[in-house]
Design a protein around this motif. Structure first.
Motif, PDB file in Angstrom:
ATOM      1  N   TYR A 340       0.854  -1.176   0.000  1.00 19.24           N
ATOM      2  CA  TYR A 340       0.000   0.000   0.000  1.00 19.24           C
ATOM      3  C   TYR A 340       0.892   1.228   0.000  1.00 19.24           C
ATOM      4  N   ARG A 341       0.380   2.307  -0.546  1.00 24.47           N
ATOM      5  CA  ARG A 341       1.162   3.528  -0.690  1.00 24.47           C
ATOM      6  C   ARG A 341       0.947   4.427   0.526  1.00 24.47           C
ATOM      7  N   THR A 342       2.019   4.958   1.072  1.00 30.44           N
ATOM      8  CA  THR A 342       1.948   5.888   2.192  1.00 30.44           C
ATOM      9  C   THR A 342       2.749   7.133   1.842  1.00 30.44           C
ATOM     10  N   SER A 343       2.650   8.140   2.695  1.00 28.29           N
ATOM     11  CA  SER A 343       3.400   9.367   2.456  1.00 28.29           C
ATOM     12  C   SER A 343       4.899   9.129   2.527  1.00 28.29           C
ATOM     13  N   SER A 344       5.308   8.074   3.232  1.00 23.68           N
ATOM     14  CA  SER A 344       6.730   7.746   3.352  1.00 23.68           C
ATOM     15  C   SER A 344       7.165   6.686   2.345  1.00 23.68           C
ATOM     16  N   GLY A 345       6.258   6.324   1.420  1.00 24.09           N
ATOM     17  CA  GLY A 345       6.625   5.357   0.391  1.00 24.09           C
ATOM     18  C   GLY A 345       5.833   4.066   0.507  1.00 24.09           C
ATOM     19  N   PRO A 346       5.945   3.181  -0.486  1.00 21.52           N
ATOM     20  CA  PRO A 346       5.220   1.909  -0.457  1.00 21.52           C
ATOM     21  C   PRO A 346       5.667   1.019   0.702  1.00 21.52           C
ATOM     22  N   GLN A 347       4.714   0.318   1.294  1.00 18.36           N
ATOM     23  CA  GLN A 347       4.987  -0.613   2.389  1.00 18.36           C
ATOM     24  C   GLN A 347       4.278  -1.934   2.109  1.00 18.36           C
TER      25      GLN A 347
END
Length: 535
Positions: A340-347
């Motif tokens: 999933y995409r987050t503000s800090s990058g994909p996780q």
């Protein structure tokens, strides 16, 4: 008694369920239908798409303003690019479902004539035109698994649907909903006949919107588990709910699979008076992974694909994405539900996937370790793991075999991290577990070994880093990161492993062991010992 469902659509009469029409904005969907829009509903496999579409079909038919029909066109996949065979299968399925769910025999009666007269590349459009013409109400057609079709067959379906768009609602379905894992814009269609690649967007550019069905949120997961409690009286302890959320992050199949495993398949837990604990949830998780359940097996099978590797391999290393990764690669892995995409990058999407990925990639290596590595070698008389002996053993193994073993992995750039995890997995399979944290840009992989023994539970942290800059700089960063992870996990001991992948450097310069101490800022922490291993 109802139960947690892990196979096929959810039926709220038989299964614990969240109301399907609450899984998306029903008002938005009804507005699109009222506006005669064609749109897409997509989500990862086993998220609840089919359940939601069937519920929407029932809702619309009961409301009485439309005649709604759900159809799964996966039946056409076996025909590959034999368009004629695929169209006969798809139109036959459409006729069958119209007869069964709408009590409408029209397509059944005219099936053979339509296929013979119009030919493969126009038969579906002709069938929908004739069907809409004689329908007393506007038609709403929901086409599931459309992205299971391939090549010319998929091109033909999309173009026939696009071709009839201007005739709606009197002579074509008023609304068509395409459903699959991917958004239609991301279909990659290679036509043997046209010898070119065509994107889904160009073959179906009448789409108004793309809706994505999400995972459960925490409250929804608890609500689903509460249905079991209300039905049986068996409670989930708060720590068990915390563990289930951390392991699944609301992925619907995982939530249901854990629930079914922990309340039913583990026989001693069937007694309603036995509360479900966090330890039971962990046991259920391990059972799912070891059985290689279909959902997990299908997901990990995708790891062999180059576009998957381009995204996942740097995540296993803690590295950054390089220029070979495209936006389509990221969308593809996201659409599969793996990240999933987050503000800090994909996780990585959840803890179960974080564990399954390296275990799957090292499966053969773990089997090879069975004849060369014995867990009993590293267990102390008091039942604790001898971490220094274990890591010294791995250090020697890595020196002797790294060059040949690392290259066996499908993800060789992450080979050192994967080899370490395979070695640990072989050791802890006897009664403990490894929790993993890794991701893009972290510059490290964090491992937490949890090992029950007669006197309690041992918690040991191992941090894996690649030597990118000087040893002093890597060591300084690594000590801080190792302490932060150990402090967060309340670990008893901590180890930092630094892999030096410089092929020109002799092993004598790479191999070392140091006893270091992390000294935090004033008032932050006392001195904390960290054993550093060079490899």
């Amino acid at each position: 008694m109802r139960f947690f469902n892990t196979a096929g659509p959810v039926n709220c009469q038989d299964h614990y369920c969240l109301p399907p029409l609450e899984r998306f904005s029903l008002d938005d969907v009804l507005t699109l239908i009222a506006q005669r829009k064609y749109f897409v509903l997509h989500a990862p496999r086993q998220t609840g798409k089919t359940t939601c579409l069937l519920a929407l079909m029932d809702y619309l038919n009961r409301a009485g303003d439309y005649r709604a029909l759900y159809i799964n066109v996966e039946i056409g996949q076996s025909a590959r690019e034999d368009v004629e065979a695929a169209m006969r299968a798809i139109i036959g399925e459409l006729a069958s479902r119209a007869r069964d769910f709408l009590h409408d025999p029209f397509l059944d009666d005219h099936f053979s004539e339509i296929v013979q007269v119009r030919g493969a590349h126009a038969a579906l459009a002709e069938a929908l035109t004739r069907w809409a013409e004689q329908s007393p109400k506007p038609l709403v057609l929901m086409i599931d698994e459309v992205d299971a079709l391939v090549g010319d067959t998929l091109i033909s379906v999309l173009r026939q649907l696009r071709g009839g768009y201007d005739k709606r609602p009197a002579l074509f379905p008023s609304t068509i909903i395409l459903c699959g894992v991917r958004d239609v814009r991301d279909y990659r269609i290679y036509s043997d006949r046209e010898k070119t690649q065509i994107t889904g967007g160009s073959a179906f550019n009448i789409k108004a919107e793309s809706l994505r069905l999400g995972d459960f949120n925490r409250a929804e997961m608890i609500r689903l588990y509460q249905e079991h409690t209300e039905e049986t009286g068996q409670v989930f302890e708060p720590a068990a709910l915390d563990a289930a959320w951390e392991l699944t992050r609301g992925q619907p199949w995982l939530v249901n699979a854990l629930g079914y495993e922990v309340t039913f398949r583990i026989k001693e837990n069937r007694a309603a008076t036995r509360p479900i604990t966090a330890e039971m949830i962990q046991e259920a998780k391990e059972n799912l992974i070891l059985r290689r359940e279909t959902h997990l097996d299908q997901l990990t099978d995708k790891l062999k694909e180059p576009r998957m590797r381009r995204v996942i391999e740097p995540m296993l290393q803690g590295a950054d994405l390089d220029g070979t990764v495209s936006e389509d690669d990221l969308r593809y892995v996201t659409d599969l539900g793996l990240i999933y995409r987050t503000s800090s990058g994909p996780q990585i999407a959840n803890a179960i996937y974080r564990e399954v990925i390296p275990r799957e990639l090292t499966f053969i290596t773990q089997l090879n370790f069975e004849s060369t590595v014995q867990p009993a070698w590293y267990i102390r008389p008091d039942g604790r793991l001898d971490m220094n002996k274990l890591l010294a053993g791995f250090q020697q193994f890595f020196r002797e075999h790294a060059e040949s073993w690392v290259e066996r992995f499908e993800y060789p750039e992450a080979g050192p991290q994967l080899l370490m995890q395979a070695f640990l997995q072989r050791i802890v399979n006897g009664g403990g577990r490894v929790e993993r944290e890794y991701g893009l840009g972290r510059k490290r992989t964090d491992l937490l070994i949890i090992w029950p023994y007669p006197g309690g539970v041992q918690r040991a942290v191992i941090e894996l880093k690649l030597l990118h800059r000087s040893l002093a700089a890597t060591l300084a960063d690594g000590l801080t990161q190792t302490w932060e992870y150990a402090d967060r996990c309340n670990a008893d001991e901590a180890h930092l492993i630094i892999f030096d992948r410089d092929p020109a450097k002799p092993w004598e310069a790479k191999i070392f062991r140091r006893d270091e101490t992390y000294r935090g800022a004033s008032g932050r922490t006392a001195e904390f010992p960290v054993t550093v291993w060079g490899m």
